[in-house]
Design an enzyme around this catalytic site. Structure first.
Site, PDB file in Angstrom:
ATOM      1  N   TYR A   1       3.143   9.771  -0.746  1.00 45.76           N
ATOM      2  CA  TYR A   1       4.222   9.223   0.094  1.00 45.76           C
ATOM      3  C   TYR A   1       5.600   9.436  -0.535  1.00 45.76           C
ATOM      4  CZ  TYR A   1       0.389   6.590   2.346  1.00 45.76           C
ATOM      5  OH  TYR A   1      -0.778   6.223   2.969  1.00 45.76           O
TER       6      TYR A   1
ATOM      7  N   ASP B   1       0.837  -1.203   0.000  1.00 46.50           N
ATOM      8  CA  ASP B   1       0.000   0.000   0.000  1.00 46.50           C
ATOM      9  C   ASP B   1       0.872   1.254   0.000  1.00 46.50           C
ATOM     10  OD1 ASP B   1      -2.946   1.046   0.752  1.00 46.50           O
ATOM     11  OD2 ASP B   1      -1.460   2.241   1.824  1.00 46.50           O
TER      12      ASP B   1
ATOM     13  N   HIS C   1      -7.366   9.482  -2.176  1.00 48.82           N
ATOM     14  CA  HIS C   1      -6.728   9.472  -0.859  1.00 48.82           C
ATOM     15  C   HIS C   1      -7.577  10.175   0.204  1.00 48.82           C
ATOM     16  CE1 HIS C   1      -2.406   9.339   0.962  1.00 48.82           C
ATOM     17  NE2 HIS C   1      -3.310   9.086   1.882  1.00 48.82           N
TER      18      HIS C   1
ATOM     19  N   LYS D   1      -2.613   5.714  -4.334  1.00 48.80           N
ATOM     20  CA  LYS D   1      -3.717   6.648  -4.046  1.00 48.80           C
ATOM     21  C   LYS D   1      -3.480   7.972  -4.742  1.00 48.80           C
ATOM     22  CE  LYS D   1      -3.623   4.674   0.589  1.00 48.80           C
ATOM     23  NZ  LYS D   1      -2.182   4.569   0.893  1.00 48.80           N
TER      24      LYS D   1
HETATM   25  P1  NDP Z   1       0.933   1.431  11.849  1.00 47.49           P
HETATM   26  O1  NDP Z   1      -0.324   1.503  12.631  1.00 47.49           O
HETATM   27  O2  NDP Z   1       1.143   0.340  10.885  1.00 47.49           O
HETATM   28  O3  NDP Z   1       2.140   1.494  12.892  1.00 47.49           O
HETATM   29  C1  NDP Z   1       3.449   1.673  12.446  1.00 47.49           C
HETATM   30  C2  NDP Z   1       4.327   1.999  13.653  1.00 47.49           C
HETATM   31  O4  NDP Z   1       4.375   0.876  14.508  1.00 47.49           O
HETATM   32  C3  NDP Z   1       5.720   2.338  13.270  1.00 47.49           C
HETATM   33  O5  NDP Z   1       6.203   3.300  14.193  1.00 47.49           O
HETATM   34  C4  NDP Z   1       6.461   1.021  13.425  1.00 47.49           C
HETATM   35  O6  NDP Z   1       7.814   1.264  13.748  1.00 47.49           O
HETATM   36  C5  NDP Z   1       5.728   0.409  14.582  1.00 47.49           C
HETATM   37  N1  NDP Z   1       5.660  -1.063  14.498  1.00 47.49           N
HETATM   38  C6  NDP Z   1       5.156  -1.800  13.483  1.00 47.49           C
HETATM   39  N2  NDP Z   1       5.214  -3.107  13.756  1.00 47.49           N
HETATM   40  C7  NDP Z   1       5.770  -3.215  14.978  1.00 47.49           C
HETATM   41  C8  NDP Z   1       6.099  -4.315  15.808  1.00 47.49           C
HETATM   42  N3  NDP Z   1       5.863  -5.552  15.409  1.00 47.49           N
HETATM   43  N4  NDP Z   1       6.668  -4.058  17.011  1.00 47.49           N
HETATM   44  C9  NDP Z   1       6.912  -2.796  17.423  1.00 47.49           C
HETATM   45  N5  NDP Z   1       6.627  -1.715  16.676  1.00 47.49           N
HETATM   46  C10 NDP Z   1       6.056  -1.921  15.467  1.00 47.49           C
HETATM   47  O7  NDP Z   1       1.136   2.883  11.154  1.00 47.49           O
HETATM   48  P2  NDP Z   1       0.884   3.638   9.825  1.00 47.49           P
HETATM   49  O8  NDP Z   1       0.268   4.926  10.247  1.00 47.49           O
HETATM   50  O9  NDP Z   1       2.086   3.651   9.001  1.00 47.49           O
HETATM   51  O10 NDP Z   1      -0.268   2.831   9.043  1.00 47.49           O
HETATM   52  C11 NDP Z   1      -0.005   1.723   8.235  1.00 47.49           C
HETATM   53  C12 NDP Z   1      -0.252   2.042   6.771  1.00 47.49           C
HETATM   54  O11 NDP Z   1      -1.569   2.541   6.554  1.00 47.49           O
HETATM   55  C13 NDP Z   1       0.621   3.180   6.229  1.00 47.49           C
HETATM   56  O12 NDP Z   1       1.958   2.811   6.077  1.00 47.49           O
HETATM   57  C14 NDP Z   1      -0.111   3.497   4.949  1.00 47.49           C
HETATM   58  O13 NDP Z   1       0.145   2.538   3.964  1.00 47.49           O
HETATM   59  C15 NDP Z   1      -1.548   3.428   5.429  1.00 47.49           C
HETATM   60  N6  NDP Z   1      -2.051   4.755   5.842  1.00 47.49           N
HETATM   61  C16 NDP Z   1      -3.009   5.360   5.036  1.00 47.49           C
HETATM   62  C17 NDP Z   1      -3.510   6.599   5.349  1.00 47.49           C
HETATM   63  C18 NDP Z   1      -4.550   7.199   4.473  1.00 47.49           C
HETATM   64  O14 NDP Z   1      -4.854   8.393   4.635  1.00 47.49           O
HETATM   65  N7  NDP Z   1      -5.146   6.444   3.566  1.00 47.49           N
HETATM   66  C19 NDP Z   1      -3.049   7.355   6.518  1.00 47.49           C
HETATM   67  C20 NDP Z   1      -2.090   6.619   7.343  1.00 47.49           C
HETATM   68  C21 NDP Z   1      -1.634   5.369   6.990  1.00 47.49           C
HETATM   69  P3  NDP Z   1       9.043   0.886  12.755  1.00 47.49           P
HETATM   70  O15 NDP Z   1       8.661   1.250  11.363  1.00 47.49           O
HETATM   71  O16 NDP Z   1      10.155   1.719  13.319  1.00 47.49           O
HETATM   72  O17 NDP Z   1       9.264  -0.585  12.949  1.00 47.49           O
END
Ligand code: NDP
Length: 279
Positions: A51, A46, A109, A76
């Protein structure tokens, strides 16, 4: 490698229930992150025009050694390209950056209410789908009123609405609407962008099952038929987040997580009513 369930969509296609998100992953880090995800067994990626990492994602896809038909690639449309011709042009740019000749899914988006052009954008997505350049079309951050409007103007329903959804922000009030119209919910920020990982109740449940907090949260979402797209740039976390198909929560676990809903304060991201940035 885990066997990821497929969720049927209202256009006859299907989407993997778990995928990999790359928001806030810089272009040069997107390639190794997506490569690690594909190695771990993720097939849905995704990304978004906003991005600024479609090229990095594209490099990972090109080098993955996996058939294009095995992958499910979502991007998006950016907010500043909602006019019909601009949307088509922006889509062409996405394909070029990703190095692909079609997308599995393309979403609007944000509705951007002040601009009020999302119905034009939807017409462009419908045309691109009819031309075979996008397999399935959907929306993100749309309220029911926005969806009603695009359906009234085009007769075409989105297959998914990608929304912020996690234990602290469960979106209970709009679930019925989406079920009634057979529009699937895809949870973005399924871990609350990390904010839910500190939750003590979920930590207790994680300890009971010998699993990580992240795995418990994702399992709770999957149990409700929701699609999830967790993000990480750490290879071991990327692998951990897909290892969620070999254990089960019980009713008590689910009740305790259901009780964490905090509609007033649980949201971590922007609100669809007021997000009008033209990126
Ligand atoms: P998530 O809810 O997926 O959380 C990501 C965070 O959690 C990061 O800081 C990551 O750290 C940490 N993390 C992930 N897995 C673990 C684990 N197993 N243990 C400990 N820490 C963990 O966040 P996002 O907001 O990125 O949402 C996911 C996806 O949703 C986005 O990447 C995007 O593709 C989509 N999205 C879409 C939006 C929209 O408007 N349509 C808006 C926001 C997100 P680290 O990377 O340092 O491991």
């Amino acid at each position: 490698m885990p066997n990821i369930p497929q969720i049927p969509l209202n256009d006859g296609k299907a989407i993997p229930q778990l995928g990999f998100g790359v928001w806030q992953v810089p272009d040069d880090e997107a390639q190794p992150a997506v490569a690690a995800a594909i190695r771990s067994g993720y097939r849905l990626i995704d990304t978004a025009q906003g991005y600024d990492n479609e090229e990095g994602v594209g490099r990972a896809i090109a080098e993955a050694g996996i058939g294009r038909d095995q992958l499910f690639i979502t991007s998006k449309l950016r907010n500043g390209a909602h006019e019909y011709d601009a949307a088509r042009k922006a889509f062409d740019e996405s394909l070029k950056k990703l190095g692909l000749d079609y997308l599995d899914m393309f979403l609007i988006h944000w509705p951007v209410p002040d601009q009020d052009k999302f119905a034009d954008a939807w017409r462009a997505l419908v045309a691109l789908r009819n031309e075979g350049r996008i397999r399935s079309i959907g929306v993100s951050n749309f309220l029911p009123s926005h969806i009603d409007r695009i359906v009234a103007e085009t007769g075409v329903k989105p297959v998914i609405n990608q929304l912020e959804l996690h234990p602290h922000y469960q979106q209970r009030d709009i679930r019925d609407y989406h079920a009634r119209h057979d529009i699937k919910l895809e949870c973005y920020s399924p871990l609350g962008s990390g904010a839910v990982l500190d939750n003590e109740t979920i930590a207790e449940i994680a300890e009971k099952h010998g699993r990580s907090v992240s795995q418990i949260i994702l399992r709770w979402e999957l149990d409700q038929g929701l699609i999830v797209i967790p993000k990480s740039t750490h290879e071991e976390r990327i692998a951990e987040n897909i290892e969620v198909f070999d254990f089960a929560l019980d009713d008590e676990d689910r009740r305790r997580i259901d009780a964490l809903d905090d509609p007033e304060n649980g949201k971590t991201g922007s609100f669809p009513e007021t997000m009008n940035d033209l990126f």
